[in-house]
Design a protein around this motif. Sequence first.
Motif, PDB file in Angstrom:
ATOM      1  N   ARG A  88       0.435   2.932  10.072  1.00 39.92           N
ATOM      2  CA  ARG A  88      -0.530   3.671  10.885  1.00 39.92           C
ATOM      3  C   ARG A  88      -1.048   4.898  10.140  1.00 39.92           C
ATOM      4  NH1 ARG A  88       2.372   4.698  15.242  1.00 39.92           N
ATOM      5  NH2 ARG A  88       2.778   6.894  14.803  1.00 39.92           N
ATOM      6  N   THR A  89      -0.171   5.591   9.438  1.00 36.96           N
ATOM      7  CA  THR A  89      -0.600   6.754   8.661  1.00 36.96           C
ATOM      8  C   THR A  89      -1.602   6.367   7.582  1.00 36.96           C
ATOM      9  OG1 THR A  89       1.485   7.920   9.064  1.00 36.96           O
ATOM     10  CG2 THR A  89       0.203   8.611   7.151  1.00 36.96           C
ATOM     11  N   ALA A  90      -1.351   5.220   6.922  1.00 36.33           N
ATOM     12  CA  ALA A  90      -2.274   4.750   5.883  1.00 36.33           C
ATOM     13  C   ALA A  90      -3.627   4.386   6.481  1.00 36.33           C
ATOM     14  CB  ALA A  90      -1.667   3.548   5.163  1.00 36.33           C
ATOM     15  N   TYR A  91      -3.616   3.647   7.578  1.00 41.12           N
ATOM     16  CA  TYR A  91      -4.854   3.314   8.283  1.00 41.12           C
ATOM     17  C   TYR A  91      -5.610   4.594   8.658  1.00 41.12           C
ATOM     18  CZ  TYR A  91      -5.337  -1.663   9.689  1.00 41.12           C
ATOM     19  OH  TYR A  91      -5.583  -3.015   9.731  1.00 41.12           O
ATOM     20  N   GLU A  92      -4.870   5.544   9.205  1.00 37.14           N
ATOM     21  CA  GLU A  92      -5.507   6.766   9.689  1.00 37.14           C
ATOM     22  C   GLU A  92      -6.188   7.525   8.551  1.00 37.14           C
ATOM     23  OE1 GLU A  92      -4.428  10.794  12.272  1.00 37.14           O
ATOM     24  OE2 GLU A  92      -2.850   9.379  11.703  1.00 37.14           O
ATOM     25  N   MET A  93      -5.578   7.549   7.385  1.00 30.05           N
ATOM     26  CA  MET A  93      -6.196   8.240   6.259  1.00 30.05           C
ATOM     27  C   MET A  93      -7.529   7.588   5.891  1.00 30.05           C
ATOM     28  SD  MET A  93      -4.638   9.341   2.545  1.00 30.05           S
ATOM     29  CE  MET A  93      -4.427   7.683   1.888  1.00 30.05           C
ATOM     30  N   PHE A  94      -7.552   6.265   5.854  1.00 29.42           N
ATOM     31  CA  PHE A  94      -8.799   5.554   5.573  1.00 29.42           C
ATOM     32  C   PHE A  94      -9.838   5.849   6.652  1.00 29.42           C
ATOM     33  CE2 PHE A  94     -11.700   2.023   6.001  1.00 29.42           C
ATOM     34  CZ  PHE A  94     -12.023   1.690   4.702  1.00 29.42           C
ATOM     35  N   GLY A 130      -1.190  -0.219  -7.219  1.00 34.90           N
ATOM     36  CA  GLY A 130      -2.582  -0.634  -7.274  1.00 34.90           C
ATOM     37  C   GLY A 130      -2.968  -1.667  -6.244  1.00 34.90           C
ATOM     38  N   ARG A 131      -1.999  -2.140  -5.440  1.00 29.53           N
ATOM     39  CA  ARG A 131      -2.285  -3.169  -4.455  1.00 29.53           C
ATOM     40  C   ARG A 131      -2.319  -2.621  -3.035  1.00 29.53           C
ATOM     41  NH1 ARG A 131      -2.224  -8.241  -6.496  1.00 29.53           N
ATOM     42  NH2 ARG A 131      -3.690  -8.506  -4.763  1.00 29.53           N
ATOM     43  N   ALA A 132      -2.523  -1.328  -2.870  1.00 28.66           N
ATOM     44  CA  ALA A 132      -2.605  -0.704  -1.549  1.00 28.66           C
ATOM     45  C   ALA A 132      -4.052  -0.390  -1.216  1.00 28.66           C
ATOM     46  CB  ALA A 132      -1.764   0.571  -1.504  1.00 28.66           C
ATOM     47  N   MET A 133      -4.552  -0.983  -0.135  1.00 32.64           N
ATOM     48  CA  MET A 133      -5.947  -0.765   0.273  1.00 32.64           C
ATOM     49  C   MET A 133      -6.209   0.683   0.667  1.00 32.64           C
ATOM     50  SD  MET A 133      -6.833  -4.134   2.534  1.00 32.64           S
ATOM     51  CE  MET A 133      -5.206  -4.762   2.916  1.00 32.64           C
ATOM     52  N   PHE A 134      -5.246   1.296   1.333  1.00 29.69           N
ATOM     53  CA  PHE A 134      -5.485   2.616   1.895  1.00 29.69           C
ATOM     54  C   PHE A 134      -4.817   3.720   1.087  1.00 29.69           C
ATOM     55  CE2 PHE A 134      -5.700   0.156   6.133  1.00 29.69           C
ATOM     56  CZ  PHE A 134      -6.974  -0.283   5.829  1.00 29.69           C
ATOM     57  N   PRO A 193      -3.051   2.783  19.120  1.00 35.39           N
ATOM     58  CA  PRO A 193      -3.125   4.247  19.031  1.00 35.39           C
ATOM     59  C   PRO A 193      -4.354   4.732  18.272  1.00 35.39           C
ATOM     60  CG  PRO A 193      -0.894   3.508  18.584  1.00 35.39           C
ATOM     61  CD  PRO A 193      -1.750   2.281  18.622  1.00 35.39           C
ATOM     62  N   LEU A 194      -4.735   4.029  17.202  1.00 34.92           N
ATOM     63  CA  LEU A 194      -5.904   4.444  16.432  1.00 34.92           C
ATOM     64  C   LEU A 194      -7.194   4.203  17.212  1.00 34.92           C
ATOM     65  CD1 LEU A 194      -4.797   3.115  12.945  1.00 34.92           C
ATOM     66  CD2 LEU A 194      -4.929   5.516  13.665  1.00 34.92           C
ATOM     67  N   LEU A 201     -12.263  -4.662   8.321  1.00 35.83           N
ATOM     68  CA  LEU A 201     -10.943  -4.534   7.710  1.00 35.83           C
ATOM     69  C   LEU A 201     -10.025  -5.676   8.127  1.00 35.83           C
ATOM     70  CD1 LEU A 201     -10.170  -0.736   8.287  1.00 35.83           C
ATOM     71  CD2 LEU A 201     -11.053  -1.805   6.200  1.00 35.83           C
ATOM     72  N   SER A 202      -9.222  -6.122   7.174  1.00 37.14           N
ATOM     73  CA  SER A 202      -8.126  -7.051   7.447  1.00 37.14           C
ATOM     74  C   SER A 202      -6.923  -6.518   6.698  1.00 37.14           C
ATOM     75  CB  SER A 202      -8.485  -8.466   6.961  1.00 37.14           C
ATOM     76  OG  SER A 202      -7.412  -9.365   7.202  1.00 37.14           O
ATOM     77  N   ALA A 203      -6.025  -5.830   7.385  1.00 39.94           N
ATOM     78  CA  ALA A 203      -4.960  -5.116   6.678  1.00 39.94           C
ATOM     79  C   ALA A 203      -3.733  -4.939   7.559  1.00 39.94           C
ATOM     80  CB  ALA A 203      -5.466  -3.734   6.230  1.00 39.94           C
ATOM     81  N   GLY A 204      -2.565  -5.045   6.933  1.00 34.06           N
ATOM     82  CA  GLY A 204      -1.310  -4.757   7.619  1.00 34.06           C
ATOM     83  C   GLY A 204      -0.321  -5.901   7.630  1.00 34.06           C
ATOM     84  N   GLY A 205      -0.787  -7.138   7.549  1.00 33.70           N
ATOM     85  CA  GLY A 205       0.127  -8.265   7.628  1.00 33.70           C
ATOM     86  C   GLY A 205       1.119  -8.320   6.481  1.00 33.70           C
TER      87      GLY A 205
END
Length: 303
Positions: free
Chosen positions: A158-164, A91-95, A246-247, A117-121
């Motif tokens: 990157r895959t998670a970002y890309e889905m969003f 439940g703590r995954a943004m993407f 890449p995105l 967005l602020s995500a990945g750190g």
Amino acid sequence: MPISSALSQRGQFRAMYMGLKAQHRLDRTPVMLCEGDSWFSTPLSMNLLDWIVSAAPGDEERGVPQFGQGGLFFRVERSGDHAAPQGAAPGRAMFAKDNIDDLLGWFTRYDFDAVLLSAGGNDFVDTWLHGALAGRAHLDPAEAFEVIVSTGRYEQVRTAYEMFLRTFHTARPGVPILAHSYDYPRRIGSAAELGLGNLGVAALLKKSEGPWIGPNVEGVIDGGIDAWRDFVRRMIDGFVERVLEPLKHDASLGGMFDYVDLRGQLTQDTQWNDEMHPTEAGFHQLAGIFRGRLIEKLPATKR
């Protein structure tokens, strides 16, 4: 100075949006959807998003970019959230799909002008970093970074970002999505000092937060804090080079995704509250850079 509103309660956002619509003010008021981690939500001080929403007194006179007509911000960020799905805390995954679907309902129902967005750190620290480096010793920063690369973590993020991004781009192709890099931490191993001034009465129950990096590199990477800083710099550069860049240049996303490069801005220990979060003044400095890029991406009538 124009007034911006940041609303974390969904009913409040809906009421404010409908009020602006009834007053025929939406044609000049930028509306932003904001999702993120502690750089958007930490209560330790005014964070990056707080300063993007609310400029400091005197900013306009100093030439810091301003929203000409204020703004309306829909805020759903939470400290500690990850970009990629987490097995231990789904439940703590943004993407993750459930969260994307939830936000997509709001995104398609209201006329947002941008997504921030602020995500990945968080995906590269704490218990994950401990597991990635488990059993290693006497590494230099370059060797430790290669261990991180070999885990495939950058590809997962990157895959998670890309889905969003792809989901939101398909729904409304013309809306820009703007993320950011993180700056290079300096106080590796330092926990956040909590007090009544930044957490209120909650500080009486919890005296510190973190650290999320130092305990996991001590005894693994030789060379002390300078080597640890080098390692973290490499990880942040890797996030930019293997995820954000890449995105940004993915032609199938139609140029709608961009990021603000915040690396190398806060070079003094005094600009950092702990090993991952700038001070209030540090966030203020970074917010001026972010807000300037955001304004460039808004419709001309809403800048």
